[in-house]
Design a protein around this motif. Sequence first.
Motif, PDB file in Angstrom:
ATOM      1  N   ARG A 162       0.830  -1.213   0.000  1.00 48.62           N
ATOM      2  CA  ARG A 162       0.000   0.000   0.000  1.00 48.62           C
ATOM      3  C   ARG A 162       0.860   1.257   0.000  1.00 48.62           C
ATOM      4  NH1 ARG A 162      -3.523   2.621  -1.473  1.00 48.62           N
ATOM      5  NH2 ARG A 162      -4.957   3.827  -0.218  1.00 48.62           N
ATOM      6  N   LEU A 163       2.036   1.138   0.656  1.00 45.22           N
ATOM      7  CA  LEU A 163       2.881   2.315   0.866  1.00 45.22           C
ATOM      8  C   LEU A 163       4.277   2.085   0.323  1.00 45.22           C
ATOM      9  CD1 LEU A 163       2.205   2.947   4.681  1.00 45.22           C
ATOM     10  CD2 LEU A 163       1.414   4.365   2.792  1.00 45.22           C
ATOM     11  N   PHE A 164       4.883   3.154  -0.166  1.00 43.07           N
ATOM     12  CA  PHE A 164       6.305   3.129  -0.483  1.00 43.07           C
ATOM     13  C   PHE A 164       6.964   4.204   0.369  1.00 43.07           C
ATOM     14  CE2 PHE A 164       9.708   4.790  -3.493  1.00 43.07           C
ATOM     15  CZ  PHE A 164      10.656   3.875  -3.048  1.00 43.07           C
ATOM     16  N   LEU A 165       7.928   3.799   1.197  1.00 37.84           N
ATOM     17  CA  LEU A 165       8.635   4.757   2.055  1.00 37.84           C
ATOM     18  C   LEU A 165       9.978   5.059   1.405  1.00 37.84           C
ATOM     19  CD1 LEU A 165       7.996   3.110   5.591  1.00 37.84           C
ATOM     20  CD2 LEU A 165       6.483   4.608   4.275  1.00 37.84           C
ATOM     21  N   LEU A 166      10.083   6.257   0.867  1.00 41.74           N
ATOM     22  CA  LEU A 166      11.289   6.650   0.127  1.00 41.74           C
ATOM     23  C   LEU A 166      12.181   7.505   1.024  1.00 41.74           C
ATOM     24  CD1 LEU A 166      12.879   7.121  -2.602  1.00 41.74           C
ATOM     25  CD2 LEU A 166      11.348   9.071  -2.988  1.00 41.74           C
ATOM     26  N   CYS A 167      13.471   7.305   0.901  1.00 43.36           N
ATOM     27  CA  CYS A 167      14.440   8.142   1.619  1.00 43.36           C
ATOM     28  C   CYS A 167      15.306   8.821   0.564  1.00 43.36           C
ATOM     29  CB  CYS A 167      15.288   7.265   2.538  1.00 43.36           C
ATOM     30  SG  CYS A 167      16.372   8.188   3.624  1.00 43.36           S
ATOM     31  N   ASN A 168      15.146  10.134   0.404  1.00 36.07           N
ATOM     32  CA  ASN A 168      15.855  10.856  -0.646  1.00 36.07           C
ATOM     33  C   ASN A 168      16.196  12.275  -0.203  1.00 36.07           C
ATOM     34  OD1 ASN A 168      16.919  11.528  -3.178  1.00 36.07           O
ATOM     35  ND2 ASN A 168      14.988  12.489  -3.768  1.00 36.07           N
ATOM     36  N   PRO A 169      17.482  12.623  -0.080  1.00 38.49           N
ATOM     37  CA  PRO A 169      18.665  11.795  -0.253  1.00 38.49           C
ATOM     38  C   PRO A 169      18.674  10.606   0.714  1.00 38.49           C
ATOM     39  CG  PRO A 169      19.265  14.120  -0.198  1.00 38.49           C
ATOM     40  CD  PRO A 169      17.822  14.037   0.176  1.00 38.49           C
TER      41      PRO A 169
END
Length: 386
Positions: A162-169
Amino acid sequence: MPYNFDQVHPRRNSDSIKWDAYPEDVLPLWVADMDFPSPAPVLAALQQRVAAGIFGYGSVAKELAETLCERLQQRYQWTVTPEHLIFLPNLVSGLNLVCRTFAKAGEAALVQTPIYPPFLSAPLNQGIKLQTLELTPQQRGKQLHYEIDELGFIASLTPETRLFLLCNPHNPVGRHFSRHELEALAKLCLQNDLIICSDEVHCDLNLDGQSHIPFATLSPEIAQRCITLLAPSKTFNIAGLGGSFAVVENPQLRKQLLAAMEGLIPHLNVLNSTAMLAAYQHGETWLQALIPYLRGNRDFLVNYLATHLPQLKTTIPEATYLAWLDCRDANLHNPYQFFLKQAKVAFNEGKSFGKGGEGFVRLNFGCPRSTLEMALERMREALEKR
Ligand SMILES: Cc1ncc(COP(=O)(O)O)c(C=O)c1O
């Protein structure tokens, strides 16, 4: 005003997790805060606020929200309005809140490892499943460079995702993802109807002059399914004060988040809101001086490792003050323990960052160059003595 980032500021016995967790003979290059005082205007604003002497409920939120919107517009041509902002005590509560609000038991959040550990714990804390996929390490000369595995992303998805947890940078691999890479992720998120939580706390710490690209600015469709977490904490070294904010353009998502926060999540307080406002309004000169200093530390580190410690491979962080060291060729049973015991240098242990972290350590170079050099020399001596 010139800033002297070379100056060593003793932090031992000063309520610092980083400096007080280990015995006095250990140099701590772990927890992600820097060994530099915050910008002078932040210190002045805090001193003035304390001198006022009364700490009743604060009302800084309006001016602060306007300042944040102007900053997002100026830096990223990202048009948001104060009503799109939700203030939070910190980012980790934001990650947890998103998992709790937008996925139900049985559903899952996908994350790319190795990653800052709260990304791994937030879904589990909130009773949903964690799905992981590894970023792909590539050797470039003597260094490491991580890339997004698009096919792996597709293969990792299930009907529960259901979710995408992005770390950027990205912490810890130091990637500032390119527009091309982000657009590929965005396409996959749209195709698979995912809600994205994009943690962009390191966005001001691009070391090579690249402009940060907020995920939510990729398209109006992405903006409608994105919760972006931001804060001045890393940029201006005020993490101990707390204070962050989420940008949520979709009114429905915002309503759900605000409802989930009700009675549980505290407002900003008069000190962290004062610091946040001063940092964003008056901290730019300091930040402009900090970035070349961090870049110098990064380059020093990369050169030192290549020259004196060729058995260790490192990323060349494009952003953040964190380097990710591959110690597998050094044949150390446990690199974290080895450097702690034999070199008296404390890092973060790679395996706490999930799959792909075994045999690695994370090094924080947000410190005076002499501290970094001392740590590297201790590492070299320890490896030579083996
Ligand atoms: C990517 C990332 N997100 C969140 C945090 C922590 O933020 P907070 O202290 O606001 O919870 C860190 C700290 O290192 C981080 O690197």
